[in-house]
Motif scaffolding. Sequence first.
Motif, PDB file in Angstrom:
ATOM      1  N   UNK A 131       0.813  -1.224   0.000  1.00 42.74           N
ATOM      2  CA  UNK A 131       0.000   0.000   0.000  1.00 42.74           C
ATOM      3  C   UNK A 131       0.851   1.281   0.000  1.00 42.74           C
ATOM      4  N   UNK A 132       1.853   1.381   0.904  1.00 47.89           N
ATOM      5  CA  UNK A 132       2.639   2.632   0.916  1.00 47.89           C
ATOM      6  C   UNK A 132       3.473   2.820  -0.362  1.00 47.89           C
ATOM      7  N   UNK A 133       3.786   1.721  -1.038  1.00 41.47           N
ATOM      8  CA  UNK A 133       4.550   1.853  -2.293  1.00 41.47           C
ATOM      9  C   UNK A 133       3.631   2.433  -3.369  1.00 41.47           C
ATOM     10  N   UNK A 134       2.390   1.938  -3.385  1.00 38.37           N
ATOM     11  CA  UNK A 134       1.422   2.470  -4.355  1.00 38.37           C
ATOM     12  C   UNK A 134       1.128   3.945  -4.046  1.00 38.37           C
ATOM     13  N   UNK A 135       1.022   4.240  -2.756  1.00 38.18           N
ATOM     14  CA  UNK A 135       0.772   5.635  -2.368  1.00 38.18           C
ATOM     15  C   UNK A 135       1.947   6.526  -2.786  1.00 38.18           C
ATOM     16  N   UNK A 136       3.157   6.011  -2.624  1.00 33.84           N
ATOM     17  CA  UNK A 136       4.344   6.773  -3.051  1.00 33.84           C
ATOM     18  C   UNK A 136       4.293   7.014  -4.554  1.00 33.84           C
ATOM     19  N   UNK A 137       3.929   5.960  -5.304  1.00 33.16           N
ATOM     20  CA  UNK A 137       3.863   6.098  -6.761  1.00 33.16           C
ATOM     21  C   UNK A 137       2.854   7.181  -7.137  1.00 33.16           C
ATOM     22  N   UNK A 138       1.728   7.211  -6.445  1.00 36.58           N
ATOM     23  CA  UNK A 138       0.710   8.244  -6.692  1.00 36.58           C
ATOM     24  C   UNK A 138       1.312   9.632  -6.543  1.00 36.58           C
ATOM     25  N   UNK A 154       1.528  10.021   8.624  1.00 38.42           N
ATOM     26  CA  UNK A 154       2.881  10.567   8.609  1.00 38.42           C
ATOM     27  C   UNK A 154       3.945   9.512   8.235  1.00 38.42           C
ATOM     28  N   UNK A 155       3.874   8.296   8.803  1.00 41.16           N
ATOM     29  CA  UNK A 155       4.892   7.304   8.428  1.00 41.16           C
ATOM     30  C   UNK A 155       4.893   6.996   6.924  1.00 41.16           C
ATOM     31  N   UNK A 156       3.722   7.113   6.286  1.00 38.88           N
ATOM     32  CA  UNK A 156       3.667   6.837   4.846  1.00 38.88           C
ATOM     33  C   UNK A 156       4.395   7.907   4.044  1.00 38.88           C
ATOM     34  N   UNK A 157       4.304   9.141   4.522  1.00 34.81           N
ATOM     35  CA  UNK A 157       5.000  10.214   3.796  1.00 34.81           C
ATOM     36  C   UNK A 157       6.509  10.075   4.012  1.00 34.81           C
ATOM     37  N   UNK A 158       6.899   9.737   5.239  1.00 33.94           N
ATOM     38  CA  UNK A 158       8.314   9.518   5.514  1.00 33.94           C
ATOM     39  C   UNK A 158       8.814   8.355   4.661  1.00 33.94           C
ATOM     40  N   UNK A 159       7.967   7.339   4.529  1.00 35.25           N
ATOM     41  CA  UNK A 159       8.321   6.187   3.699  1.00 35.25           C
ATOM     42  C   UNK A 159       8.528   6.635   2.237  1.00 35.25           C
TER      43      UNK A 159
END
Length: 329
Positions: A131-138, A154-159
């Motif tokens: 999920x966080x990889x897909x969110x990063x791609x977005x 917040x951890x997803x943005x840091x990721x």
Amino acid sequence: MTSAKRGRVFSGARPTGRQHLGNYLGAIKNYVTLQDEYDCVYCIVDLHALTTVDTTENLRQNTYEMALDWLAAGIRPVESIIFVQSHVPEVAELHLILSMVTPLGKLTDLPTFKEKVRQQPHNVNYGLVGYPVLMSADILLYKANLVPVGVDQEPHIEFAREVVRSFNYRYNTSVLIEPQMKATEFPKVLGIDGQQKMSKSLNNHIELASTPQETTERVMQMVTDPQRIRRSDPGNPDVCNVFSLHKIFSSPEEVEMVNVECRRAGIGCVDCKKRLIERVIEALEPVRAKREYLSRNTDEVRQILEAGNQKSRTFAERTLAGVRELIGF
Ligand code: SF4
């Protein structure tokens, strides 16, 4: 997208159908304001929804209903992009490419992943981990500088920032941009039960485009200070969600009056709620009227979404072409 603004914002939300006050105060209101200063890209993340839904029966309708509410609330499609994630397939390719620079342990360590495992132990699918990889791609496809999210994200943005560093280091480039987080002003809005976060699944919500009658019914059901049993009992507005909403919708004078009068039993809860109802109806009337107009003009809404899909796709193709070139495909 113009270049006179301060940068680019990206944000996405799962298609949950008609929006409620919690969605509005926690995210959409902020989306609307950000348009004044930033080029904004707002995405309905229907691919993300597949990680948790049991059925996709209402997916398309929920996507459409959410778009209606976003537009009714003030997303301006001429200057901002509003689009549907699954209509930009480039995101899937960038997701795959980014997954190759992502250590698996980082994903499984994220608190949000652990929480999901706890919530749906019967369905710990690969998409949930990625999920966080897909969110990063977005975020990265649109070269966004700023991502408005709740603190739990917040951890997803840091990721995403770490993924950018890993990718740029591996390919000796600066093609991907590290996004910054912008915390929302109202991260948590309680439901009419006064206990839990406002949510449709808990049926403790007030719809954003609710009619005056619906608003009245929902506010009248709101739980107040549980210690205030009789009209003559002094209340404590600090523990009452009606007061929290007064602070958002009423004038400072009215908030102060409720604050004082509640504590000395000078105002009853019914009267206090009636005042809140008036303020909420006043505030939501333009949204309700715009939604009614849009729901009678479905072609206009579909054209807005198609144009948004096309604009974001053009942007995404450009970013992905640069990434593919760097890798050497
Ligand atoms: S008077 Fe208003 S603020 Fe005080 S407990 Fe009742 S509803 Fe809540």
